[in-house]
Design an enzyme around this catalytic site. Structure first.
Site, PDB file in Angstrom:
ATOM      1  N   SER A   1       0.856  -1.191   0.000  1.00 56.69           N
ATOM      2  CA  SER A   1       0.000   0.000   0.000  1.00 56.69           C
ATOM      3  C   SER A   1       0.890   1.238   0.000  1.00 56.69           C
ATOM      4  O   SER A   1       2.055   1.148  -0.392  1.00 56.69           O
ATOM      5  CB  SER A   1      -0.939  -0.041   1.219  1.00 56.69           C
ATOM      6  N   ASN A   2       0.361   2.355   0.405  1.00 57.17           N
ATOM      7  CA  ASN A   2       1.170   3.575   0.473  1.00 57.17           C
ATOM      8  C   ASN A   2       0.652   4.452   1.603  1.00 57.17           C
ATOM      9  O   ASN A   2      -0.319   4.095   2.279  1.00 57.17           O
ATOM     10  CB  ASN A   2       1.137   4.308  -0.875  1.00 57.17           C
ATOM     11  N   ALA A   3       1.302   5.602   1.799  1.00 59.17           N
ATOM     12  CA  ALA A   3       1.072   6.402   3.010  1.00 59.17           C
ATOM     13  C   ALA A   3      -0.107   7.364   2.907  1.00 59.17           C
ATOM     14  O   ALA A   3      -0.300   8.201   3.785  1.00 59.17           O
ATOM     15  CB  ALA A   3       2.342   7.175   3.340  1.00 59.17           C
TER      16      ALA A   3
ATOM     17  N   ALA B   1      -4.806   7.361  -4.016  1.00 58.16           N
ATOM     18  CA  ALA B   1      -3.454   6.897  -4.366  1.00 58.16           C
ATOM     19  C   ALA B   1      -3.530   5.383  -4.585  1.00 58.16           C
ATOM     20  O   ALA B   1      -3.203   4.598  -3.689  1.00 58.16           O
ATOM     21  CB  ALA B   1      -2.480   7.239  -3.250  1.00 58.16           C
TER      22      ALA B   1
END
Ligand code: CTP
Length: 220
Positions: A24-26, A92
């Site tokens: 995943s991402n932040a 995102a």
């Protein structure tokens, strides 16, 4: 120009590796959350499609759908897509997913290295552009975000072309800025160049200014 509908996406998607691990991402979902709540005042029929955002960023008095993966986000958008729609992609989405999902938790071995085979996810905005042509829609407008760590203007302008956007909202991201709670600075860019710059504001204030800008551009 009058939109019948808007779609706002928010937050990160998750691509599972095994039952306990994911890519995943932040992204926190904060920007999309403020945009959807602001945009609804202008376009009442606004649908909120979000990934794994923080609980407080799910609050929205309108139609909302939670998704997990990038493919699910794409499908949810294609289901909601109609002619005369404004799409704001603040999400995102993960760009890659594991080629194979491993049913049981992956165990450590004596090997030093472990490799994961990844395959690219579709680009949602580019896929939507193609779908608009396939369905012969006349008036779908798309706004993207460009989260960059370097060459902001150049990379952002390239994304406008590649993804078929009206505007891109560009900002620098890194471990200390861009994602999450921090104040942010963004530029709204079109193929004609920079339209406005919003400096050091909260994401709530930035969202208000983004929606005001779009309303002015599309309503006149
Ligand atoms: N986006 C999308 N589909 C993806 C990835 C991103 O539609 N699979 C959208 C994002 O929601 C955003 C815009 O494209 O509005 C730009 O996202 P960004 O992560 O900056 O760009 P990428 O296309 O992922 O390009 P790169 O990773 O090469 O910078």
């Amino acid at each position: 120009m009058k939109f019948n509908k808007a779609i706002v996406t928010s937050g990160p998607t998750r691509e599972w590796i095994d039952p306990v691990r994911y890519i995943s991402n932040a992204s926190s979902g904060k920007m999309g959350y403020h945009i959807v709540n602001e945009l609804q005042k202008w376009i009442p029929n606004t649908v909120y499609i979000y990934g794994n955002v923080l609980e407080k960023y799910k609050e929205y008095q309108g139609l909302k759908k939670q998704v997990e993966t990038t493919l699910e986000m794409l499908n949810a958008i294609l289901e909601e897509l109609q002619d005369n729609t404004l799409i704001i992609m603040a999400a995102a989405p993960a760009d890659f997913r594991p080629q194979d999902y491993v049913e049981n938790k992956i165990k450590k071995t004596s090997e030093e290295n472990y490799s994961l085979n990844l395959v690219q996810n579709p680009d949602i905005l580019a896929t939507v552009s193609q779908e608009v042509i396939n369905r012969n829609y006349k008036s779908v407008h798309k706004i993207g975000f460009a989260a960059e760590t370097n060459n902001l203007d150049e990379n952002a302008r390239e994304k406008i072309m590649k993804k078929g956007l009206d505007y891109i909202i560009a900002n620098y991201v890194g471990r200390e800025k861009g994602f999450g709670e921090a104040e942010s600075s963004v530029k709204i860019i079109s193929t004609d160049g920079i339209q406005i710059q919003i400096e050091n504001q909260s994401k709530e204030e930035i969202s208000i200014q983004i929606v005001n800008f779009l309303r002015l551009k599309f309503d006149s």
